[in-house]
Design a protein around this motif. Structure first.
Motif, PDB file in Angstrom:
ATOM      1  N   MET A   1       0.844  -1.186   0.000  1.00 17.17           N
ATOM      2  CA  MET A   1       0.000   0.000   0.000  1.00 17.17           C
ATOM      3  C   MET A   1       0.890   1.250   0.000  1.00 17.17           C
ATOM      4  N   ILE A   2       0.606   2.149  -0.893  1.00 19.33           N
ATOM      5  CA  ILE A   2       1.378   3.380  -1.002  1.00 19.33           C
ATOM      6  C   ILE A   2       0.641   4.473  -0.232  1.00 19.33           C
ATOM      7  N   SER A   3       1.303   4.989   0.805  1.00 16.61           N
ATOM      8  CA  SER A   3       0.666   6.021   1.624  1.00 16.61           C
ATOM      9  C   SER A   3       1.417   7.346   1.593  1.00 16.61           C
ATOM     10  N   SER A   4       2.520   7.385   0.826  1.00 12.65           N
ATOM     11  CA  SER A   4       3.285   8.628   0.721  1.00 12.65           C
ATOM     12  C   SER A   4       4.105   8.626  -0.571  1.00 12.65           C
ATOM     13  N   TYR A   5       4.638   9.786  -0.876  1.00 11.76           N
ATOM     14  CA  TYR A   5       5.503   9.900  -2.045  1.00 11.76           C
ATOM     15  C   TYR A   5       6.724   8.991  -1.902  1.00 11.76           C
ATOM     16  N   GLN A   6       7.284   8.925  -0.698  1.00 16.25           N
ATOM     17  CA  GLN A   6       8.454   8.068  -0.488  1.00 16.25           C
ATOM     18  C   GLN A   6       8.122   6.610  -0.766  1.00 16.25           C
ATOM     19  N   ASP A   7       6.919   6.159  -0.380  1.00 18.05           N
ATOM     20  CA  ASP A   7       6.492   4.796  -0.699  1.00 18.05           C
ATOM     21  C   ASP A   7       6.458   4.585  -2.212  1.00 18.05           C
ATOM     22  N   LEU A   8       5.982   5.586  -2.938  1.00 16.67           N
ATOM     23  CA  LEU A   8       5.901   5.499  -4.392  1.00 16.67           C
ATOM     24  C   LEU A   8       7.301   5.387  -5.003  1.00 16.67           C
ATOM     25  N   VAL A   9       8.225   6.193  -4.531  1.00 14.80           N
ATOM     26  CA  VAL A   9       9.602   6.141  -5.046  1.00 14.80           C
ATOM     27  C   VAL A   9      10.203   4.763  -4.780  1.00 14.80           C
ATOM     28  N   GLN A  10      10.022   4.256  -3.572  1.00 13.03           N
ATOM     29  CA  GLN A  10      10.560   2.936  -3.238  1.00 13.03           C
ATOM     30  C   GLN A  10       9.934   1.851  -4.108  1.00 13.03           C
ATOM     31  N   SER A 111      -8.313  14.156 -17.974  1.00 14.60           N
ATOM     32  CA  SER A 111      -9.040  13.220 -17.125  1.00 14.60           C
ATOM     33  C   SER A 111      -9.359  13.861 -15.776  1.00 14.60           C
ATOM     34  N   ILE A 112      -8.395  14.551 -15.202  1.00 13.73           N
ATOM     35  CA  ILE A 112      -8.617  15.224 -13.915  1.00 13.73           C
ATOM     36  C   ILE A 112      -9.644  16.329 -14.071  1.00 13.73           C
ATOM     37  N   ARG A 113      -9.571  17.082 -15.153  1.00  9.35           N
ATOM     38  CA  ARG A 113     -10.572  18.146 -15.403  1.00  9.35           C
ATOM     39  C   ARG A 113     -11.983  17.582 -15.455  1.00  9.35           C
ATOM     40  N   MET A 114     -12.116  16.366 -15.967  1.00 10.08           N
ATOM     41  CA  MET A 114     -13.435  15.738 -16.081  1.00 10.08           C
ATOM     42  C   MET A 114     -13.839  15.020 -14.795  1.00 10.08           C
ATOM     43  N   GLY A 115     -12.958  15.005 -13.792  1.00  6.64           N
ATOM     44  CA  GLY A 115     -13.290  14.384 -12.520  1.00  6.64           C
ATOM     45  C   GLY A 115     -12.996  12.907 -12.435  1.00  6.64           C
ATOM     46  N   HIS A 116     -12.268  12.376 -13.404  1.00 10.53           N
ATOM     47  CA  HIS A 116     -11.889  10.958 -13.394  1.00 10.53           C
ATOM     48  C   HIS A 116     -10.532  10.842 -12.705  1.00 10.53           C
ATOM     49  N   LEU A 117     -10.567  10.545 -11.405  1.00 14.74           N
ATOM     50  CA  LEU A 117      -9.363  10.610 -10.578  1.00 14.74           C
ATOM     51  C   LEU A 117      -8.852   9.257 -10.115  1.00 14.74           C
ATOM     52  N   GLY A 118      -9.603   8.201 -10.356  1.00 15.99           N
ATOM     53  CA  GLY A 118      -9.308   6.893  -9.785  1.00 15.99           C
ATOM     54  C   GLY A 118      -7.988   6.267 -10.190  1.00 15.99           C
ATOM     55  N   ASN A 119      -7.414   6.675 -11.308  1.00 17.26           N
ATOM     56  CA  ASN A 119      -6.168   6.057 -11.768  1.00 17.26           C
ATOM     57  C   ASN A 119      -4.920   6.737 -11.221  1.00 17.26           C
ATOM     58  N   TYR A 120      -5.093   7.745 -10.390  1.00 16.81           N
ATOM     59  CA  TYR A 120      -3.961   8.555  -9.953  1.00 16.81           C
ATOM     60  C   TYR A 120      -3.843   8.561  -8.436  1.00 16.81           C
ATOM     61  N   LEU A 121      -2.627   8.744  -7.967  1.00 16.89           N
ATOM     62  CA  LEU A 121      -2.360   8.832  -6.538  1.00 16.89           C
ATOM     63  C   LEU A 121      -2.437  10.301  -6.132  1.00 16.89           C
ATOM     64  N   PRO A 122      -3.418  10.687  -5.296  1.00 14.68           N
ATOM     65  CA  PRO A 122      -3.493  12.074  -4.837  1.00 14.68           C
ATOM     66  C   PRO A 122      -2.643  12.262  -3.579  1.00 14.68           C
ATOM     67  N   LEU A 123      -1.838  13.311  -3.594  1.00 15.96           N
ATOM     68  CA  LEU A 123      -0.971  13.630  -2.464  1.00 15.96           C
ATOM     69  C   LEU A 123      -1.244  15.047  -1.981  1.00 15.96           C
ATOM     70  N   ASN A 124      -1.141  15.251  -0.675  1.00  7.74           N
ATOM     71  CA  ASN A 124      -1.286  16.600  -0.124  1.00  7.74           C
ATOM     72  C   ASN A 124       0.053  17.330  -0.221  1.00  7.74           C
ATOM     73  N   LYS A 125       0.108  18.544   0.328  1.00  4.57           N
ATOM     74  CA  LYS A 125       1.325  19.360   0.225  1.00  4.57           C
ATOM     75  C   LYS A 125       2.499  18.795   1.001  1.00  4.57           C
ATOM     76  N   ALA A 126       2.255  17.826   1.872  1.00  8.68           N
ATOM     77  CA  ALA A 126       3.329  17.180   2.623  1.00  8.68           C
ATOM     78  C   ALA A 126       3.793  15.890   1.955  1.00  8.68           C
ATOM     79  N   GLY A 127       3.155  15.503   0.842  1.00 12.58           N
ATOM     80  CA  GLY A 127       3.546  14.285   0.138  1.00 12.58           C
ATOM     81  C   GLY A 127       2.891  13.018   0.666  1.00 12.58           C
ATOM     82  N   HIS A 128       1.792  13.177   1.428  1.00 14.12           N
ATOM     83  CA  HIS A 128       1.075  12.024   1.961  1.00 14.12           C
ATOM     84  C   HIS A 128      -0.172  11.771   1.124  1.00 14.12           C
ATOM     85  N   ALA A 129      -0.449  10.487   0.892  1.00 11.49           N
ATOM     86  CA  ALA A 129      -1.640  10.112   0.129  1.00 11.49           C
ATOM     87  C   ALA A 129      -2.884  10.557   0.884  1.00 11.49           C
ATOM     88  N   ILE A 130      -3.859  11.039   0.113  1.00 12.31           N
ATOM     89  CA  ILE A 130      -5.122  11.483   0.702  1.00 12.31           C
ATOM     90  C   ILE A 130      -6.278  10.770   0.031  1.00 12.31           C
TER      91      ILE A 130
END
Length: 133
Positions: A1-10, A111-130
């Protein structure tokens, strides 16, 4: 499970082929025709529309830490609330080039403009998945 940007890099470093990350930075905005209830929810940090304001592609080696990415985004002078990330796999031991990333990045923005967000990892300003539920 990816919960942060660092997890994604790893995770990207464990892939059989080199990766290129696609980033779309978005600003949460309230539409002009929002109702009073929508305005109240937005003031609580809920709802609104996501508007892409910056898009860029980078290899994990170019942005090994979220702070590096965030600092580069600040240099644009463009404010943002969250960033969506996707990854592209390379071939033959080579990461995709920036040229190869342009069409997928453009499709990601749309895709994001149309509200189709499911294929992407959303991160907050601290780099944590939201969660966007």
């Amino acid at each position: 499970m990816i919960s942060s940007y660092q997890d994604l890099v790893q995770a990207s470093r464990k892939e059989p082929e080199p990766q290129r990350f696609l980033f779309v930075f978005c600003k949460a905005e309230l539409p002009d025709d929002a109702s009073a209830a929508e305005r109240a929810a937005f003031e609580r940090g809920e709802g609104g529309a996501l508007t892409p304001v910056i898009c860029v592609d980078k290899t994990p080696d170019e942005v090994p830490y979220f702070d590096v990415l965030a600092e580069e985004s600040r240099a644009t002078g463009q404010d943002w609330d969250m960033v969506f990330v996707a990854a592209m796999s390379g071939r033959g031991g080579h990461a995709p080039s920036s040229d190869e990333a342009q069409q997928p990045l453009t499709m990601m923005v749309e895709s994001i403009r149309m509200g189709h967000l499911g294929n992407y990892l959303p991160l907050n300003k601290a780099g944590h998945a939201i969660s966007l539920d």
